[in-house]
Scaffold this active site. Structure first.
Site, PDB file in Angstrom:
ATOM      1  N   ARG A   1       0.941  -1.366   0.018  1.00  0.00           N
ATOM      2  CA  ARG A   1      -0.077   0.120   0.026  1.00  0.00           C
ATOM      3  C   ARG A   1       1.031   1.257   0.066  1.00  0.00           C
ATOM      4  O   ARG A   1       1.852   1.488   0.780  1.00  0.00           O
ATOM      5  CB  ARG A   1      -0.838  -0.053   1.468  1.00  0.00           C
ATOM      6  CG  ARG A   1      -1.810   1.096   1.580  1.00  0.00           C
ATOM      7  CD  ARG A   1      -3.300   0.363   1.550  1.00  0.00           C
ATOM      8  NE  ARG A   1      -4.283   1.728   1.845  1.00  0.00           N
ATOM      9  CZ  ARG A   1      -4.762   1.924   3.025  1.00  0.00           C
ATOM     10  NH1 ARG A   1      -4.465   1.226   4.226  1.00  0.00           N
ATOM     11  NH2 ARG A   1      -5.514   2.874   3.031  1.00  0.00           N
TER      12      ARG A   1
ATOM     13  N   THR B   1      -0.761   7.700  -1.352  1.00  0.00           N
ATOM     14  CA  THR B   1      -2.169   7.740  -2.183  1.00  0.00           C
ATOM     15  C   THR B   1      -2.864   6.613  -1.710  1.00  0.00           C
ATOM     16  O   THR B   1      -4.177   6.718  -2.131  1.00  0.00           O
ATOM     17  CB  THR B   1      -1.718   7.360  -3.784  1.00  0.00           C
ATOM     18  OG1 THR B   1      -1.158   5.849  -3.752  1.00  0.00           O
ATOM     19  CG2 THR B   1      -0.710   8.216  -4.385  1.00  0.00           C
TER      20      THR B   1
ATOM     21  N   ASP C   1       3.529  -9.535  12.744  1.00  0.00           N
ATOM     22  CA  ASP C   1       4.637  -9.474  13.858  1.00  0.00           C
ATOM     23  C   ASP C   1       4.446 -10.299  14.804  1.00  0.00           C
ATOM     24  O   ASP C   1       5.487 -10.784  15.258  1.00  0.00           O
ATOM     25  CB  ASP C   1       4.734  -7.814  14.178  1.00  0.00           C
ATOM     26  CG  ASP C   1       5.341  -6.988  13.252  1.00  0.00           C
ATOM     27  OD1 ASP C   1       5.965  -7.483  12.316  1.00  0.00           O
ATOM     28  OD2 ASP C   1       5.189  -5.810  13.517  1.00  0.00           O
TER      29      ASP C   1
END
Ligand code: URA
Length: 212
Positions: A107, A111, A206
């Site tokens: 991503r 934008t 994570d």
């Protein structure tokens, strides 16, 4: 446009119990992985609810009995990298014959556009029921992009399975893909300013891979 399918939320004491342990920030990486595997098996059970069956006659102690078997339509689990991989083991425990596809999406923070860096699917996707996997349905952008991609590859009626969903993600998915059934263990309150689910469980990738 047809009304969007309502999300299916697993309503079960075992799910609530395991999810609470999963959310606990003191749960170890090994514990987090084990709980994710257990919850994904339960998610798989619900995400495969609409598989069709055909009659199957078997010999039982008392003679013949007409039972049922899956009608041959095959499954494909599609992991959205990398956290989606955490859901694969439990899914494959339940459906060992399923194929597995992977989608890598990134991503742009400015934008907010999602772009693809990896796409690898079995060749016979149009003949398979695809269940797209990501532990967290947060903004919904990656999930919706992955669904768009598997539909373009020929998947019919894909399902999206996650551990936790935010209302924002559910709304976005309903807007873009009203035909897609979302299956989740819980719907949380909201997203925070960084796009994390609240109360949530932190960064699923994570915590699964011990990278923070
Ligand atoms: N991805 C995560 O891992 N956690 C969130 O809360 C949102 C997105």
């Amino acid at each position: 446009m047809s009304e969007a399918l309502k999300p299916v939320v697993l309503d079960h004491p075992l799910v609530r119990h395991k999810l609470t342990r999963l959310r606990d920030r003191d749960t170890s990486t090994a514990g987090f992985r084990r709980l994710t595997r257990e919850l994904s098996l339960l998610l798989a059970y619900e995400a495969t609810r609409n598989l069709t069956t055909c009659p199957k006659t078997v010999h039982v102690q008392s003679g013949l009995m007409e039972g049922e078997e899956l009608d041959g339509k095959k499954l494909c689990f599609v992991s959205i990298l990398r956290a989606g991989n955490g859901l694969l083991d439990g899914m494959l425990d339940l459906v060992p014959s399923a194929r597995v596809g992977h989608i890598g999406l990134r991503r742009d923070h400015e934008t907010l556009e999602v772009s693809e860096y990896y796409f690898n699917m079995p060749g016979d996707v149009p003949g398979r029921t695809c269940i797209v996997l990501d532990p967290m349905l947060a903004t919904g952008h990656s999930a919706a992009a992955a669904i768009t991609r598997v539909k373009a590859a020929g998947a019919q009626n894909p399902v999206f399975a996650c551990l936790l969903a935010a209302p924002e993600g559910i709304r976005y998915m309903a807007e873009l893909h009203p035909d897609v059934q979302v299956v989740t263990c819980a719907v949380d309150d909201r997203l925070d300013e960084n796009g994390y689910i609240v109360p949530g469980l932190g960064d699923a990738g994570d915590r699964l891979f011990g990278t923070r």
